[in-house]
Design a protein around this motif. Structure first.
Motif, PDB file in Angstrom:
ATOM      1  N   PHE A  17       5.727   2.609  -1.404  1.00  0.00           N
ATOM      2  CA  PHE A  17       7.097   2.726  -1.909  1.00  0.00           C
ATOM      3  C   PHE A  17       7.520   4.197  -1.965  1.00  0.00           C
ATOM      4  O   PHE A  17       8.573   4.581  -1.466  1.00  0.00           O
ATOM      5  CB  PHE A  17       7.175   2.091  -3.306  1.00  0.00           C
ATOM      6  N   PHE A  66       6.219   6.788  -0.434  1.00  0.00           N
ATOM      7  CA  PHE A  66       6.256   7.426   0.880  1.00  0.00           C
ATOM      8  C   PHE A  66       7.574   7.111   1.584  1.00  0.00           C
ATOM      9  O   PHE A  66       8.229   8.001   2.120  1.00  0.00           O
ATOM     10  CB  PHE A  66       5.072   6.945   1.724  1.00  0.00           C
ATOM     11  N   LEU A  67       7.974   5.833   1.527  1.00  0.00           N
ATOM     12  CA  LEU A  67       9.211   5.449   2.203  1.00  0.00           C
ATOM     13  C   LEU A  67      10.423   6.087   1.523  1.00  0.00           C
ATOM     14  O   LEU A  67      11.281   6.674   2.178  1.00  0.00           O
ATOM     15  CB  LEU A  67       9.357   3.926   2.225  1.00  0.00           C
ATOM     16  N   CYS A  68      10.473   5.998   0.179  1.00  0.00           N
ATOM     17  CA  CYS A  68      11.682   6.435  -0.526  1.00  0.00           C
ATOM     18  C   CYS A  68      11.754   7.944  -0.721  1.00  0.00           C
ATOM     19  O   CYS A  68      12.829   8.527  -0.652  1.00  0.00           O
ATOM     20  CB  CYS A  68      11.772   5.782  -1.897  1.00  0.00           C
ATOM     21  N   TRP A 124      -1.698   4.143   6.623  1.00  0.00           N
ATOM     22  CA  TRP A 124      -1.274   4.668   5.321  1.00  0.00           C
ATOM     23  C   TRP A 124      -2.100   5.879   4.919  1.00  0.00           C
ATOM     24  O   TRP A 124      -1.595   6.796   4.275  1.00  0.00           O
ATOM     25  CB  TRP A 124      -1.328   3.581   4.242  1.00  0.00           C
ATOM     26  N   THR A 136       1.689  13.704   3.948  1.00  0.00           N
ATOM     27  CA  THR A 136       2.503  14.151   2.813  1.00  0.00           C
ATOM     28  C   THR A 136       1.830  15.300   2.081  1.00  0.00           C
ATOM     29  O   THR A 136       2.496  16.135   1.490  1.00  0.00           O
ATOM     30  CB  THR A 136       2.765  13.027   1.787  1.00  0.00           C
ATOM     31  N   CYS A 196       4.362   7.181  -7.949  1.00  0.00           N
ATOM     32  CA  CYS A 196       4.075   6.686  -6.607  1.00  0.00           C
ATOM     33  C   CYS A 196       2.852   7.361  -6.020  1.00  0.00           C
ATOM     34  O   CYS A 196       2.661   7.383  -4.803  1.00  0.00           O
ATOM     35  CB  CYS A 196       5.277   6.905  -5.701  1.00  0.00           C
TER      36      CYS A 196
END
Lengths: 298, 280
Positions: free
Chosen positions: A24, A26-28, B110, B117, B151
């Motif tokens: 979630f 990563f996408l947002c 992933w 990231t 997140c």
């Protein structure tokens, strides 16, 4: 019911349940912003105007004629090229200094970590500004040695140095990583070298550095990335001045976006930054083949 | 021979201490500055002991700006930092468990995204993220400063994954035989054993969030919401002359939580940073 249970305990389901927060996020918070940023970089978008019109490559063309942009790129490169090697050398030196077997070493390590502990805070940035002020601490020291005071923040050629020094000063986490690496080097290597008659320097160059090279690589990449992003110090201490002499890249992006409201232009600058950084990281990775020593080769 | 060795040891300790003292000098100077008058600070003396002891800096500084005292700013910082740190810790542990222990479709993808990231400079997504929150009408709330931390943070996920490699898989097997599901294995085995890594995460994330300047700078625009870091900067921004004594006083106060946590968890921090880098 059994089918449902089977579904719930299936590895795929479990995996996605636990990985969901990241997916979630990563996408947002990564992918969507990146894609929108790419889109905006081809527009003249600014806050308040309802629609952004497509301007093609003109944002990128404008970069080449923007003197401040070119200057900021140069200053950031200078900052990275000076501060990162200095910081790593310093961190390695201190880590090496603190390898002695002594109970005090743990205490010393904490002492040397303090600058990194507090260095990120706004408080210390403001202190730094005062230390390098015209009548600040550094000039008092210079005065004590009979040297004339330096107007650090008045000269665009000098203003970057307090910022570089501040970054080098925060060598703590690199030092701790180096220290952990030094502990892993088998003492038998050193003993063998001693029998072969190697001196202190030779041992450092032939054993310590090669054994540490994977850790040097890690530190180099992490520090390079964070040096490229340096923002707070420049924003707080110099505001980019004098005469844009400390206009770090990230600060200029911020100014274009939030001061002048040129969101589209700022997005294109962000993308150029990403490309430049990716290239530099890639070059470091590629070059590591030649200088990073891995156990598998030996 | 023995005395020579003693002397060299003594010299070593003296050098390390003197050098270390120089390193922390700016911090000590700031703390001493919080007890000096403005005139004395501006003269830039090296002395750590104030010539004229001024005790009022703390009370004038604490008064804050336009009727909002530093109590509010500290509460705001504490709120944002603790919630975001809690979120980071829990979500990162979840994700690390999935990526290191569960074989699910798309795991490789992933994992690559997570590594990407970690390398992604925050500044690149700063503007579009701001624009997204702006569209959602959530700027000038705490949501943009907190929600992303639920997140998982790549840096900590990676670190926890490294740590989980060291937890023997036999424990998972044994629990499975005893009838524990993969959810139970996380809750009963992995998460409790992850403690050292969790503590490191909490400390580092706490520092980053407590010191964070750019986030609050972008998203908070009402003085009532300001965090300590933004509020301290206000001393330097004020139109009249800067009250350096008060600024240093509040700066010193803002470092107290950082130092406290460092003193309590020092060991975990040093170990955590060390291992995260070693295996990286």
């Amino acid at each position: 019911m059994n089918k449902f249970k089977k579904f719930i305990y299936n590895d795929n389901t479990v995996g996605y349940v636990f990985a969901l927060p990241f997916i979630f996020g990563f996408l947002c918070f990564s992918l969507v912003p990146m894609v929108t940023s790419l889109y905006y970089s081809f527009t003249d978008y600014s806050l308040g105007t309802k629609s952004a019109s497509f301007v093609g490559l003109s944002n990128f063309a404008r970069l080449f004629t923007d003197d401040i942009f070119i200057k900021s790129l140069g200053i950031t490169l200078k900052y990275v090229l000076i501060s990162v090697p200095l910081k790593l050398a310093f961190a390695l030196f201190v880590a090496f200094l603190l390898t002695r077997k002594s109970k005090a070493v743990t205490l010393y390590r904490s002492l040397y970590y303090i600058p990194s502990l507090v260095g990120g805070s706004i408080a210390v940035a403001l202190v730094w500004k005062q230390i390098f002020a015209r009548k600040g601490l550094i000039n008092s020291v210079l005065d004590g040695f009979g040297l004339s005071a330096i107007n650090w923040f008045g000269d665009e050629k000098l203003a970057l140095f307090p910022l570089i020094l501040m970054s080098v000063w925060q060598f703590g986490s690199s030092m701790i990583i180096f220290a952990a690496g030094l502990k892993e080097i088998p003492t038998s290597y050193y003993e063998a070298a001693m029998i072969d008659g190697a001196g202190g320097w030779k041992k450092f160059l032939k054993i310590t550095l090669p054994c540490l090279s994977p850790i040097i690589l890690y530190n180099l990449i992490m520090q390079t990335i964070s040096a490229f992003m340096a923002f707070t110090q420049a924003f707080v201490i110099t505001q980019g001045g004098p005469n844009n002499g400390t206009m770090m890249y990230a600060l200029y992006v911020y100014n274009q976006a939030f001061k002048y409201n040129n969101m589209g232009y700022a997005c294109s600058m962000s993308w150029v930054m990403l490309v430049v950084m990716s290239i530099i990281t890639l070059v470091i990775f590629k070059s590591s083949k030649f200088w990073v020593f891995s156990e598998a080769d030996s | 021979m023995k005395t020579r060795k003693h002397i060299s040891t003594l010299l070593y300790h003296l050098f390390v201490l003197a050098f270390g003292f120089c390193m922390v000098y700016p911090v000590l100077w700031m703390i001493s500055g919080s007890f000096k008058g403005n005139a004395e600070i501006l003269r830039g003396g090296l002395n750590l002991i104030p010539k004229d002891f001024v005790g009022t800096n703390y009370s004038t500084g604490w008064r804050g700006f336009s009727g909002i005292s530093f109590k509010t700013f500290f509460m705001n910082s504490a709120f944002i930092t603790s919630i975001a740190t809690l979120g980071t810790m829990l979500s990162s542990a979840f994700v690390a468990y999935a990526l290191s222990r569960i074989k699910f479709k798309g795991r490789g993808l992933w994992f690559s995204c997570m590594i990407a990231t970690m390398m992604l400079p925050g500044q690149v997504i700063m503007i579009p993220s701001y624009l997204i929150w702006y569209r959602l009408g959530l700027t000038s709330t705490y949501v943009p400063l907190i929600l992303p931390y639920f997140c998982g943070q790549a840096f900590f996920i990676y670190q926890m994954m490294q740590f989980m490699k060291g937890i023997p898989r036999e424990l998972d097997e044994a629990a499975r035989i005893d009838g524990c599901s993969k959810y139970g294995i996380f809750g009963r085995i992995i998460f409790p054993l992850l403690k050292p890594s969790i503590i490191t995460t909490v400390i580092i994330q706490f520092y980053w969030k407590w010191d964070d300047y750019m986030g609050p700078l972008l998203y908070l625009n009402r003085p009532k919401q300001y965090t300590v870091s933004i509020a301290i900067k206000l001393f330097a921004d004020s139109a009249s002359t800067t009250d350096y004594g008060a600024m240093f006083a509040m700066s010193s106060l803002s470092l107290i939580p950082v130092f406290l946590i460092f003193l309590i968890f020092n060991r975990y921090l040093v170990e955590g940073i060390g291992t995260s880098g070693l295996k990286g």
